[in-house]
Every structure is written in structure tokens, then in C-alpha cells.
Design a protein around this motif. Structure first.
Motif, PDB file in Angstrom:
ATOM      1  N   GLU A 182       2.897  10.676   3.709  1.00 54.41           N
ATOM      2  CA  GLU A 182       1.589  10.290   4.243  1.00 54.41           C
ATOM      3  C   GLU A 182       0.702   9.718   3.138  1.00 54.41           C
ATOM      4  N   GLY A 183       0.762  10.339   1.957  1.00 56.48           N
ATOM      5  CA  GLY A 183      -0.047   9.867   0.832  1.00 56.48           C
ATOM      6  C   GLY A 183       0.345   8.466   0.399  1.00 56.48           C
ATOM      7  N   ILE A 184       1.632   8.171   0.396  1.00 56.83           N
ATOM      8  CA  ILE A 184       2.083   6.823   0.026  1.00 56.83           C
ATOM      9  C   ILE A 184       1.548   5.797   1.024  1.00 56.83           C
ATOM     10  N   ARG A 185       1.575   6.160   2.304  1.00 55.75           N
ATOM     11  CA  ARG A 185       1.023   5.249   3.311  1.00 55.75           C
ATOM     12  C   ARG A 185      -0.467   4.992   3.069  1.00 55.75           C
ATOM     13  N   HIS A 186      -1.197   6.048   2.715  1.00 51.62           N
ATOM     14  CA  HIS A 186      -2.623   5.887   2.418  1.00 51.62           C
ATOM     15  C   HIS A 186      -2.842   4.935   1.246  1.00 51.62           C
ATOM     16  N   GLN A 187      -2.070   5.159   0.188  1.00 54.20           N
ATOM     17  CA  GLN A 187      -2.239   4.336  -1.017  1.00 54.20           C
ATOM     18  C   GLN A 187      -1.921   2.867  -0.725  1.00 54.20           C
ATOM     19  N   LEU A 188      -0.890   2.623   0.062  1.00 52.74           N
ATOM     20  CA  LEU A 188      -0.541   1.242   0.408  1.00 52.74           C
ATOM     21  C   LEU A 188      -1.630   0.593   1.242  1.00 52.74           C
ATOM     22  N   SER A 189      -2.268   1.377   2.103  1.00 50.73           N
ATOM     23  CA  SER A 189      -3.363   0.813   2.906  1.00 50.73           C
ATOM     24  C   SER A 189      -4.554   0.449   2.021  1.00 50.73           C
ATOM     25  N   PHE A 190      -4.806   1.266   0.987  1.00 51.40           N
ATOM     26  CA  PHE A 190      -5.888   0.939   0.048  1.00 51.40           C
ATOM     27  C   PHE A 190      -5.595  -0.387  -0.662  1.00 51.40           C
ATOM     28  N   ILE A 191      -4.343  -0.550  -1.070  1.00 51.67           N
ATOM     29  CA  ILE A 191      -3.958  -1.780  -1.774  1.00 51.67           C
ATOM     30  C   ILE A 191      -4.108  -3.003  -0.869  1.00 51.67           C
ATOM     31  N   LEU A 192      -3.734  -2.852   0.390  1.00 49.62           N
ATOM     32  CA  LEU A 192      -3.837  -3.977   1.324  1.00 49.62           C
ATOM     33  C   LEU A 192      -5.286  -4.402   1.524  1.00 49.62           C
ATOM     34  N   HIS A 193      -6.195  -3.435   1.456  1.00 48.63           N
ATOM     35  CA  HIS A 193      -7.612  -3.770   1.616  1.00 48.63           C
ATOM     36  C   HIS A 193      -8.230  -4.293   0.325  1.00 48.63           C
ATOM     37  N   ASP A 194      -7.680  -3.899  -0.802  1.00 51.94           N
ATOM     38  CA  ASP A 194      -8.251  -4.337  -2.081  1.00 51.94           C
ATOM     39  C   ASP A 194      -7.128  -4.362  -3.126  1.00 51.94           C
ATOM     40  N   ALA A 195      -6.621  -5.536  -3.410  1.00 52.13           N
ATOM     41  CA  ALA A 195      -5.477  -5.685  -4.325  1.00 52.13           C
ATOM     42  C   ALA A 195      -5.805  -5.222  -5.741  1.00 52.13           C
ATOM     43  N   ARG A 196      -7.101  -5.144  -6.073  1.00 58.40           N
ATOM     44  CA  ARG A 196      -7.491  -4.704  -7.416  1.00 58.40           C
ATOM     45  C   ARG A 196      -7.136  -3.224  -7.648  1.00 58.40           C
ATOM     46  N   LEU A 197      -6.858  -2.484  -6.567  1.00 57.95           N
ATOM     47  CA  LEU A 197      -6.549  -1.054  -6.692  1.00 57.95           C
ATOM     48  C   LEU A 197      -5.077  -0.777  -6.982  1.00 57.95           C
ATOM     49  N   ILE A 198      -4.285  -1.820  -7.096  1.00 56.27           N
ATOM     50  CA  ILE A 198      -2.834  -1.619  -7.168  1.00 56.27           C
ATOM     51  C   ILE A 198      -2.398  -0.749  -8.343  1.00 56.27           C
ATOM     52  N   HIS A 199      -2.975  -0.961  -9.527  1.00 53.56           N
ATOM     53  CA  HIS A 199      -2.546  -0.177 -10.696  1.00 53.56           C
ATOM     54  C   HIS A 199      -2.954   1.289 -10.546  1.00 53.56           C
ATOM     55  N   ARG A 200      -4.169   1.506 -10.036  1.00 53.32           N
ATOM     56  CA  ARG A 200      -4.631   2.874  -9.811  1.00 53.32           C
ATOM     57  C   ARG A 200      -3.760   3.565  -8.762  1.00 53.32           C
ATOM     58  N   ALA A 201      -3.490   2.841  -7.684  1.00 52.87           N
ATOM     59  CA  ALA A 201      -2.687   3.422  -6.600  1.00 52.87           C
ATOM     60  C   ALA A 201      -1.282   3.775  -7.086  1.00 52.87           C
TER      61      ALA A 201
END
Length: 240
Positions: A182-201
């Protein structure tokens, strides 16, 4: 008193002394394992607190303390070797000795995972970069709390010889896996909304995977506790 009777009394006294010495060494091993669980719990608590407080210094202290878990494992291994050499235990006693050795190994590996977690926390809050969005960290807290619960149940199972707690741990391991997915799905959704979060995610997902492996080690320990107390090897049947 005849020489034969004297020899018999001496033999009985020696046997009683040997049994008492063996019991003392078994208790020592189990106390060392309990101390090791306590230190793993402390390391996890400190790392979770460092995450909450964005405290790099606290996270780095966790990394520095990792050697203490290595020392615990070495002490337990030495005690196991001494017990095997002095007493040549069989049946139930041998089962206890073997289980304690395997549990110490799993705890040391769990400590390594928590050290990895602490290193990643210090990376997350490096002054050279901005602090991560708290929403990114919520999934870490969920899995961290599950692992903390598992460690508490481990301590109960070891200290009180409670089989029920050991069996409960097998269920908690599956919960860790579900939370990770579930957490991985959340993190991927964050990245899809803001690509700048990819390294943090990516860092957050690595931490979640590290904690999920702690759950796996806890499950392995639970299986060894069942073996130690019941003499049943459930390692290849617990998933069902």
C-alpha cells in the motif's frame, strides 16, 4: 560408610552441580537474547523519533550503536559454544541452545536493517536539501509501528514462553507486507502528481522495504520460538 557409597554420593553431587551449572548457562543465554531484543527495540524507537523530529544527530547515534548488537551476538555465540562443549545437551535442551543461536543471528540482521533505516533518515534530513513532505513519511510510521508491536510480542514470547504471542507474529508479518504494498502505491501516486518528489519517494520506499525485512526477521524468530517451545518446525508451513 563404604567406599562404594562414598563414590555414589560424590557422583550424585557432581551430577547435581553439572545440572545447576547448565541451568545457569541456559538462563544466561536467554537473558542475553532478551537484552538483545531490548536494544533492537531501543534502536528502532530512536530512529522513529529521529524521523519524527528531523534529527540527523539522533539517527547517526543509532548507526554508531550498531556495534553493540554485534557484541551481543558474539557473546551469545560464545555461550552457546561453551554449553555445547561442556554439557553436550540432547533433546529439549539441545533444541533450546540451537534456537537461541538462530534467534541471536536474526536479531543481529534486524539491527543491521534498523541501522540502514537510520542512515536513510539522516539522508532525508541532510541540511543540503529541503525536508521531505510529511505525507511522504506517513507510510514509514505505519510499518515502523507494526515492527515495534512485533518486537514487543517477541519479548513476551521469549520472557514468558508464550506460544500465542509467537503465533500472532506470523500474522503481523503478512500485515507488514500489505502495508509495504500500500505504501509503494502511495509513493507512486505522489510521484505522478509531482515528478520532483521522485528522489524523496525512492528513499522512503527503501526505508519501507527495510522495515518490512525487519518484519520478516521477526517472523523467523517467532518460528524458532515455536520450535524451541513445542519442538515443531513450522518454517515452511506458516504461510498457509
Amino acid at each position: 560408610m563404604s567406599a562404594t557409597m562414598n563414590a555414589s554420593l560424590t557422583e550424585n553431587n557432581l551430577r547435581q552441580h553439572t545440572l545447576k551449572s547448565f541451568d545457569v548457562e541456559l538462563n544466561q543465554m536467554q537473558a542475553q537474547v532478551a537484552g538483545m531484543v531490548g536494544l533492537v527495540m531501543y534502536q528502532l524507537d530512536q530512529t522513529m523519533q529521529a524521523l519524527h523530529d528531523a534529527d540527523m544527530a539522533m539517527a547517526l547515534k543509532v548507526v554508531e550503536r550498531d556495534f553493540k548488537l554485534d557484541q551481543y551476538e558474539t557473546q551469545i555465540d560464545n555461550t552457546v559454544i561453551q554449553v555445547l562443549a561442556r554439557h553436550c545437551p540432547v533433546a529439549n535442551d539441545l533444541r533450546i541452545v540451537i534456537s537461541v543461536s538462530k534467534i541471536a543471528y536474526e536479531l543481529e540482521k534486524m539491527g543491521d536493517e534498523i541501522t540502514c533505516f537510520a542512515k536513510l533518515v539522516s539522508k532525508l534530513f541532510d541540511p543540503a536539501s529541503s525536508n521531505p513532505n510529511p505525507k511522504l513519511l506517513a507510510d514509514i510510521v505505519k510499518i515502523g509501528d507494526l515492527v515495534r508491536t512485533m518486537l514487543t510480542k517477541l519479548l513476551l514470547a521469549l520472557d514468558k514462553h508464550e506460544l500465542a504471542q509467537a503465533y500472532l507474529l506470523l500474522q503481523y508479518d503478512r500485515e507488514c507486507e500489505i502495508e509495504l504494498e500500500e505504501g509503494i502505491r502511495h509513493q507512486l501516486s505522489f510521484i505522478l502528481h509531482d515528478a520532483r518528489l521522485i528522489h524523496r519517494a525512492m528513499d522512503v520506499m527503501q526505508i519501507m522495504k527495510t522495515l518490512e525485512r525487519c518484519g520478516e526477521h521477526s517472523k523467523n524468530i517467532a518460528e524458532y520460538i515455536v520450535f524451541m517451545l513445542e519442538g515443531v518446525d513450522i518454517r515452511h508451513f506458516s504461510a498457509g
